[in-house]
Scaffold this active site. Structure first.
Site, PDB file in Angstrom:
ATOM      1  N   ALA A   1     -25.816   2.880   7.377  1.00  0.00           N
ATOM      2  CA  ALA A   1     -25.676   4.716   7.248  1.00  0.00           C
ATOM      3  C   ALA A   1     -26.788   4.561   6.100  1.00  0.00           C
ATOM      4  O   ALA A   1     -27.398   3.302   5.402  1.00  0.00           O
ATOM      5  CB  ALA A   1     -24.609   4.227   6.303  1.00  0.00           C
TER       6      ALA A   1
ATOM      7  N   ILE B   1      -5.855  -4.246   5.980  1.00  0.00           N
ATOM      8  CA  ILE B   1      -7.029  -4.263   6.233  1.00  0.00           C
ATOM      9  C   ILE B   1      -7.658  -4.077   5.080  1.00  0.00           C
ATOM     10  O   ILE B   1      -9.025  -3.580   5.065  1.00  0.00           O
ATOM     11  CB  ILE B   1      -7.285  -2.800   7.031  1.00  0.00           C
ATOM     12  N   ASP B   2      -6.927  -3.093   3.410  1.00  0.00           N
ATOM     13  CA  ASP B   2      -7.963  -3.113   2.744  1.00  0.00           C
ATOM     14  C   ASP B   2      -9.067  -3.867   1.759  1.00  0.00           C
ATOM     15  O   ASP B   2      -9.593  -4.199   1.294  1.00  0.00           O
ATOM     16  CB  ASP B   2      -7.386  -3.419   1.425  1.00  0.00           C
TER      17      ASP B   2
ATOM     18  N   ARG C   1      -6.494   1.554  11.560  1.00  0.00           N
ATOM     19  CA  ARG C   1      -5.574   0.318  11.747  1.00  0.00           C
ATOM     20  C   ARG C   1      -4.888  -0.087  12.700  1.00  0.00           C
ATOM     21  O   ARG C   1      -4.231  -1.532  12.533  1.00  0.00           O
ATOM     22  CB  ARG C   1      -4.037   0.902  10.375  1.00  0.00           C
TER      23      ARG C   1
HETATM   24  N1  LIG Z   1       6.792  -3.721  -8.040  1.00  0.00           N
HETATM   25  C1  LIG Z   1       6.875  -3.924  -7.324  1.00  0.00           C
HETATM   26  N2  LIG Z   1       8.106  -4.478  -7.228  1.00  0.00           N
HETATM   27  C2  LIG Z   1       8.603  -4.291  -5.881  1.00  0.00           C
HETATM   28  N3  LIG Z   1       8.700  -3.607  -5.173  1.00  0.00           N
HETATM   29  C3  LIG Z   1       7.107  -4.149  -4.607  1.00  0.00           C
HETATM   30  C4  LIG Z   1       6.477  -3.943  -5.704  1.00  0.00           C
HETATM   31  N4  LIG Z   1       5.376  -3.345  -5.521  1.00  0.00           N
HETATM   32  C5  LIG Z   1       5.798  -3.025  -4.068  1.00  0.00           C
HETATM   33  N5  LIG Z   1       6.131  -3.834  -3.767  1.00  0.00           N
HETATM   34  C6  LIG Z   1       6.952  -4.094  -2.393  1.00  0.00           C
HETATM   35  O1  LIG Z   1       6.036  -4.242  -1.276  1.00  0.00           O
HETATM   36  C7  LIG Z   1       5.523  -3.042  -0.148  1.00  0.00           C
HETATM   37  C8  LIG Z   1       4.808  -2.938   0.256  1.00  0.00           C
HETATM   38  O2  LIG Z   1       3.694  -2.806  -0.610  1.00  0.00           O
HETATM   39  P1  LIG Z   1       2.620  -1.239  -0.206  1.00  0.00           P
HETATM   40  O3  LIG Z   1       3.039  -0.110  -0.329  1.00  0.00           O
HETATM   41  O4  LIG Z   1       1.870  -1.378  -1.769  1.00  0.00           O
HETATM   42  O5  LIG Z   1       1.319  -2.264   0.548  1.00  0.00           O
HETATM   43  P2  LIG Z   1       0.732  -3.610   0.636  1.00  0.00           P
HETATM   44  O6  LIG Z   1       1.403  -5.115   1.078  1.00  0.00           O
HETATM   45  O7  LIG Z   1       0.001  -3.845  -0.471  1.00  0.00           O
HETATM   46  O8  LIG Z   1      -0.718  -3.577   1.605  1.00  0.00           O
HETATM   47  P3  LIG Z   1      -1.218  -2.484   2.381  1.00  0.00           P
HETATM   48  O9  LIG Z   1      -1.812  -2.019   0.956  1.00  0.00           O
HETATM   49  O10 LIG Z   1      -2.051  -2.869   2.880  1.00  0.00           O
HETATM   50  O11 LIG Z   1      -0.586  -1.229   2.541  1.00  0.00           O
HETATM   51  C9  LIG Z   1       6.471  -1.756  -1.093  1.00  0.00           C
HETATM   52  O12 LIG Z   1       6.895  -0.796   0.227  1.00  0.00           O
HETATM   53  C10 LIG Z   1       7.548  -2.196  -1.835  1.00  0.00           C
HETATM   54  O13 LIG Z   1       8.947  -2.489  -1.083  1.00  0.00           O
HETATM   55  O1  LIG Z   2       0.548   4.320   5.597  1.00  0.00           O
HETATM   56  P1  LIG Z   2       0.440   5.000   5.055  1.00  0.00           P
HETATM   57  O2  LIG Z   2       1.155   5.280   4.188  1.00  0.00           O
HETATM   58  O3  LIG Z   2      -0.605   6.448   5.148  1.00  0.00           O
HETATM   59  O4  LIG Z   2      -0.524   4.279   4.032  1.00  0.00           O
HETATM   60  C1  LIG Z   2      -2.048   4.419   3.862  1.00  0.00           C
HETATM   61  C2  LIG Z   2      -2.950   3.573   3.021  1.00  0.00           C
HETATM   62  O5  LIG Z   2      -3.093   1.827   3.575  1.00  0.00           O
HETATM   63  C3  LIG Z   2      -3.814   1.632   3.584  1.00  0.00           C
HETATM   64  O6  LIG Z   2      -4.005   1.354   4.997  1.00  0.00           O
HETATM   65  C4  LIG Z   2      -3.387  -0.234   4.173  1.00  0.00           C
HETATM   66  O7  LIG Z   2      -2.398  -0.408   4.488  1.00  0.00           O
HETATM   67  C5  LIG Z   2      -4.946   2.098   2.882  1.00  0.00           C
HETATM   68  O8  LIG Z   2      -5.970   1.857   3.531  1.00  0.00           O
HETATM   69  C6  LIG Z   2      -4.418   2.903   2.930  1.00  0.00           C
HETATM   70  O9  LIG Z   2      -4.456   3.886   1.342  1.00  0.00           O
HETATM   71 MG   LIG Z   3      -1.705  -2.843  -0.916  1.00  0.00          MG
END
Ligand SMILES: Nc1ncnc2c1ncn2[C@@H]1O[C@H](COP(=O)(O)OP(=O)(O)OP(=O)(O)O)[C@@H](O)[C@H]1O
Ligand SMILES: O=P(O)(O)OC[C@H]1O[C@](O)(CO)[C@@H](O)[C@@H]1O
Ligand SMILES: [Mg+2]
Length: 328
Positions: free
Chosen positions: A192, A132-133, A261
């Site tokens: 807003a 969603i970001d 979400r």
């Molecule tokens: N540096 C890294 N090395 C290995 N795995 C990683 C690394 N960074 C992230 N991951 C893996 O990817 C998963 C998802 O990453 P993260 O929790 O940042 O969400 P995202 O894919 O950015 O989605 P969102 O930001 O929408 O929640 C992490 O929980 C981890 O398992």
């Molecule tokens: O689901 P969690 O671990 O509370 O994470 C929240 C984070 O995930 C996001 O919703 C992206 O998926 C961000 O906008 C927010 O900071």
């Molecule tokens: Mg992310």
């Protein structure tokens, strides 16, 4: 020419769930089935890859999910995948299932994991931007962003009713870990008074002056949208800093939170997810690997994981200026 060495692929969702992930999964499974590939769905992202939670997915397994929020494969944030040992265990499972390539649906963290993993273990990946970001370079919008903004706008519309009735000032916090996209689009779409995002400098004295001027001009209530990643501490942090000067406006704080979400994906998200799921499989079979698919100016694009993750994607500066002009 079509790659003949790819016969079995795995697909998973990872990181925060995003409305439209199911539509992307459906598109991946059906495009793969059409190309006679075997597809395995991995449950709970990298956690399921490490634990070997794989299940065969055929075209009927993704029936009736295009309209559903969340992710039927479920998702996780995996600490174990951040370690070489965890990734080695995941690679063993992929090899045991004879997986030739993976399709990862997730955000910047998911793509970071995919990049590191494919460099270490030589298994090709294609990324589908699902978060969603909207914080990934190489696509105008990520899957789930439009639905999240619609949900946030609906919430702000309701806040407006009560803010108006009581002549109050509301600070409404929306999601976006380090990104102001949801905040900016919500602010414009909900009309807003102000928006505070990490990508633009915030001057609290200016904000106070604007809000006071608005009141003097006859604007009886105000809504300020704050991105959760704002360095001054989100909506609560900002409200605390200026509430004494604006006490007559009875400042209140609302955090919309995880509501953003959930829910059925909008038409835009369903379309985006379908296009990207289809493109991911098609491009993989054309020989692409370790790239993210995206849509820029309505055309499918490919971006290296490196660029998708690290190249800065900032909201257009003119939108920030426009938001403040339209709020006078
Ligand atoms: N540096 C890294 N090395 C290995 N795995 C990683 C690394 N960074 C992230 N991951 C893996 O990817 C998963 C998802 O990453 P993260 O929790 O940042 O969400 P995202 O894919 O950015 O989605 P969102 O930001 O929408 O929640 C992490 O929980 C981890 O398992
Ligand atoms: O689901 P969690 O671990 O509370 O994470 C929240 C984070 O995930 C996001 O919703 C992206 O998926 C961000 O906008 C927010 O900071
Ligand atoms: Mg992310």
């Amino acid at each position: 020419m079509k790659r003949e060495d790819i016969r079995r692929i795995a697909v998973f969702t990872s990181g925060g769930d995003a409305p439209g992930m199911n539509a992307a999964l459906r598109a991946v499974v059906r495009t793969a089935a059409w190309n006679k590939l075997h597809v395995y769905g991995i449950e709970r992202g990298y956690e399921g890859m490490i634990d070997g939670h794989f299940k065969r997915m055929e075209r009927r397994d993704v029936a009736n999910i295009i309209q559903r929020g969340g992710t039927v494969l479920r998702t996780a944030r995996s600490m174990r995948f951040m370690t070489p040992e965890g990734r080695a265990q995941a690679a063993d499972h992929l090899r045991a299932y004879d997986i030739d390539a993976c399709i990862a649906i997730g955000g910047n963290g998911t793509f970071t994991g995919a990049k590191i993993f494919s460099e270490e273990h030589g298994i090709p990946f294609i990324g589908i931007p699902g978060t969603i970001d909207n914080d990934l370079y190489g696509t105008d919008y990520t899957i789930g962003f439009d639905t999240a903004v619609n949900t946030a706008i609906e919430a702000v519309d309701k806040i407006r009713d009560t803010a108006d009735s009581h002549n109050r000032l509301f600070f409404v916090e929306v999601m976006g870990r380090h990104s102001g996209y949801i905040a900016l689009h919500t602010a414009i779409g909900s009309g807003a008074s102000s928006v505070l995002i990490p990508e633009a400098n915030t001057n609290l004295e200016d904000l106070k002056t604007v809000l006071k001027k608005n009141k003097a001009r006859g604007k009886l209530f105000s809504v300020v949208i704050v991105a959760e990643g704002h360095p001054m501490g989100g909506a609560a942090g900002i409200a605390a800093k200026i509430k004494d000067d604006l006490a007559s406006m009875e400042p209140k704080v609302t955090v919309i939170g995880h509501l953003q979400r959930g829910g059925a994906p909008t038409a835009l998200d369903r379309l985006l997810a379908s296009r990207l799921g289809y493109a991911a499989v098609t491009k993989l079979l054309e020989g692409e690997e370790n790239v993210a698919v995206g849509i820029v100016n309505d055309l499918v694009t490919l971006t290296s994981f490196e660029e998708a993750i690290y190249k800065e994607k900032k909201p257009q500066g003119d939108l920030i200026e426009m938001a403040s002009i339209l709020a006078i």
